[in-house]
Design a protein around this motif. Structure first.
Motif, PDB file in Angstrom:
ATOM      1  N   LYS A   3       0.739  -1.614  -0.429  1.00 52.47           N
ATOM      2  CA  LYS A   3       0.204   0.199   0.376  1.00 52.47           C
ATOM      3  C   LYS A   3       0.739   1.029  -0.007  1.00 52.47           C
ATOM      4  CE  LYS A   3      -3.494   2.882   2.676  1.00 52.47           C
ATOM      5  NZ  LYS A   3      -4.494   2.737   3.666  1.00 52.47           N
ATOM      6  N   LYS A  59      -3.214   1.093  -7.973  1.00 55.11           N
ATOM      7  CA  LYS A  59      -4.442   1.256  -7.197  1.00 55.11           C
ATOM      8  C   LYS A  59      -5.316  -0.503  -7.223  1.00 55.11           C
ATOM      9  CE  LYS A  59      -6.286   5.499  -8.725  1.00 55.11           C
ATOM     10  NZ  LYS A  59      -7.684   6.938  -9.246  1.00 55.11           N
ATOM     11  N   LYS A  60      -4.889  -0.667  -8.394  1.00 57.53           N
ATOM     12  CA  LYS A  60      -4.830  -2.178  -8.481  1.00 57.53           C
ATOM     13  C   LYS A  60      -4.593  -2.590  -6.957  1.00 57.53           C
ATOM     14  CE  LYS A  60      -5.679  -6.025 -10.630  1.00 57.53           C
ATOM     15  NZ  LYS A  60      -6.163  -7.075 -12.517  1.00 57.53           N
ATOM     16  N   VAL A  68      -5.162  -2.509  -3.429  1.00 61.03           N
ATOM     17  CA  VAL A  68      -6.649  -3.383  -2.936  1.00 61.03           C
ATOM     18  C   VAL A  68      -6.541  -5.061  -2.747  1.00 61.03           C
ATOM     19  CG1 VAL A  68      -9.472  -4.153  -3.786  1.00 61.03           C
ATOM     20  CG2 VAL A  68      -8.316  -1.387  -4.258  1.00 61.03           C
ATOM     21  N   SER A  69      -5.345  -5.339  -4.217  1.00 64.21           N
ATOM     22  CA  SER A  69      -5.038  -6.836  -4.495  1.00 64.21           C
ATOM     23  C   SER A  69      -4.455  -7.338  -2.695  1.00 64.21           C
ATOM     24  CB  SER A  69      -4.805  -6.824  -5.004  1.00 64.21           C
ATOM     25  OG  SER A  69      -4.966  -7.045  -6.709  1.00 64.21           O
ATOM     26  N   LYS A 105      -6.886  -0.829   1.655  1.00 65.85           N
ATOM     27  CA  LYS A 105      -7.897   0.534   0.456  1.00 65.85           C
ATOM     28  C   LYS A 105      -7.610   1.842  -0.042  1.00 65.85           C
ATOM     29  CE  LYS A 105     -12.210   3.405   1.836  1.00 65.85           C
ATOM     30  NZ  LYS A 105     -12.494   3.476   2.407  1.00 65.85           N
TER      31      LYS A 105
END
Length: 508
Positions: A156, A330-331, A334-335, A339
């Motif tokens: 993240k 961004k993916k 999330v993966s 968030k």
């Protein structure tokens, strides 16, 4: 922009391989510098050194007094050095505040990680001329945070930084420039508390125009320019001496992302430029093996593989798809189970705190017993020890109970057999006498109490002084009479002769 002073044992930030520049002489605290707009700036303490100059805290001088709490920094280098001239050229032409503001509005961005141009000038000190650049004050750099985090950023944190870098690179590219030196020590956090989740790309000393005169530079290797930049992250094209393009900036960013998430790069310990180039070329043909080697036993984000596969396909003169790259990042957030909220979360911990945690504490507590190999034997041993271990109070109670048991045995109408510690013992006058003598030794006061008297108001044992009552209960029991007489004799006649006379009388 240099990093803060590093702790002992920390790996230094990767250095540029090109250019040896003269360093400026130290400037005194409080010295005033005048920029091209005639504004005066007072120098504060030095906060670091780069490869070509030094950086000081600075405050604007108003009404003859410098402002408190410096909110700016000044980069200074000898005038004959080139990097600060290139950086100054970029800021004056491509980073004016109104241009940045207009771009943010157009792209609907709340934050753009490119510093605004503030001021610049020339300064004479001890017969030497220096060039200086005034910039906003920033916070800690990512390289220091990377070391404090145990050389590992979470997906993240890394992808969030990547998204902000994509926005910064899109702006720089739109102005006709490439950065060519993206790395953790050139990415700084915001200084203000509200900017703690914002990063800024600084140090445009290697920035150059990729489209001079609205025509893209030619793809042409130049041995004189080979390996320009920071060896660990520089692009394969830069190793060949090819002028940097937009694709090269994203290749450099990709190497940083891999290092931030995996902890290292396969060529980090290699110092020879041609060897590093050969390793990079080899891994460019198989990005899966590159990522597996970098992450070792860890699972790498598939978004990194997709990112490199896309960057490798960008043509030298092609404009990258910035939106596609940000969508990939961004993916990736999330993966990883997080968030996408733009927050930067670093698991930082100072080395002295880590050392304190790892150091055993001195405690008065006993060291815990290691578990035995045979738990059944241990349980049996513990149960045996718990049965045998008795406190003094328990011992006194047990002796008292033995005395009462022996007395009750003496009152019984006939010899009975009782179990003592797993064996049977006959209640005979001799054994009763032995028990009585043992009890007498335990309770013996300094002055013997006459038979029949009880000054402490304790109950008198029937075996000791209750001859008449015993005969009333058991009129035909000679053994009881003998026991009572023998007990009285042992209490009143300490001598051996007296004991024998008593036994003869008892026999009659």
């Amino acid at each position: 922009m240099p990093r803060a002073a590093k702790a002992a044992g920390d790996k230094p930030a990767p250095k540029k391989r090109k250019g040896i520049y003269q360093m400026p002489d130290p400037l005194p605290l409080g010295e005033e510098l005048t920029d091209f707009q005639k504004k005066k700036w007072a120098l504060g303490p030095s906060v670091g050194k780069g490869g070509f100059g030094e950086i000081y805290l600075a405050s604007e001088v108003k009404e003859g007094k410098p402002q408190e709490n410096p909110s700016h920094v000044i980069k200074i280098e000898p005038q004959e050095n080139g990097p600060l001239f290139c950086e100054l050229h970029f800021y004056q032409r491509a980073a004016k505040p109104d241009i940045i503001k207009s771009w943010k509005k157009k792209q609907k961005l709340k934050h753009l990680g490119v510093p605004s141009y503030i001021a610049a000038g020339l300064h004479d000190h001890k017969n030497k001329r220096y060039r200086f650049l005034v910039m906003d004050r920033f916070g800690e750099d990512l390289w220091n945070l990377f070391l404090k985090s145990g050389k590992k950023f979470s997906p993240k944190a890394a992808f969030t930084i990547g998204i902000q870098m994509v926005d910064a690179l899109e702006y720089v590219h739109d102005q006709g420039y490439v950065h060519a030196d993206i790395k953790g020590s050139n990415i700084l956090l915001g200084f203000e508390p509200k900017a703690k989740d914002q990063v800024f790309l600084v140090d445009f000393g290697l920035a150059s125009k990729y489209m001079p005169g609205d025509v893209h530079r030619e793809y042409k290797p130049d041995p004189k320019k080979a390996h320009e930049g920071t060896l660990e992250y520089t692009s394969i094209g830069a190793h060949e001496g090819i002028s940097s393009s937009r694709r090269h900036d994203f290749e450099i960013l990709g190497y940083n992302l891999v290092q931030w998430m995996s902890g290292d790069l396969p060529w980090s310990k290699v110092t020879k430029e041609t060897e590093v180039q050969a390793i990079k070329v080899k891994h460019s043909k198989d990005r899966n093996s590159f990522l597996q080697l970098s992450f070792k036993e860890q699972t790498y984000p598939t978004e990194l593989r997709d990112y490199f596969n896309y960057v490798d396909k960008i043509a030298y003169e092609e404009k990258p798809n910035y939106s596609k790259i940000k969508a990939l990042f961004k993916k990736g957030i999330v993966s990883s189970g997080e968030k996408f909220d733009g927050k930067l979360q670093f698991d930082t911990q100072k080395k002295e705190n880590i050392k304190a945690i790892n150091t055993p504490r001195k405690s008065p507590r006993k060291t815990p017993v290691k578990p035995a190999k045979n738990t059944k034997k241990l349980a049996k041993r513990n149960s045996d020890s718990s049965e045998t271990a008795e406190t003094p109070a328990k011992k006194r109670t047990k002796r008292k109970m033995q005395t009462e048991d022996s007395s009750s045995d003496a009152r019984s109408p006939s010899p009975q057999r009782k179990k003592v510690k797993g064996r049977e013992e006959s209640t005979t006058p001799r054994s009763s006498k032995r028990v009585s003598e043992r009890n007498d030794d335990v309770k013996s006061p300094k002055k013997r109490t006459p038979v029949g008297r009880n000054p402490e108001k304790k109950p008198i044992s029937r075996a000791a002084g209750g001859k008449a009552k015993t005969n009333q209960r058991n009129p035909g029991s000679k053994k009881v009479k003998t026991l009572a007489s023998a007990t009285i004799a042992t209490q009143t006649s300490p001598g051996l002769k007296g004991l024998r006379r008593t036994r003869k009388k008892a026999g009659k």
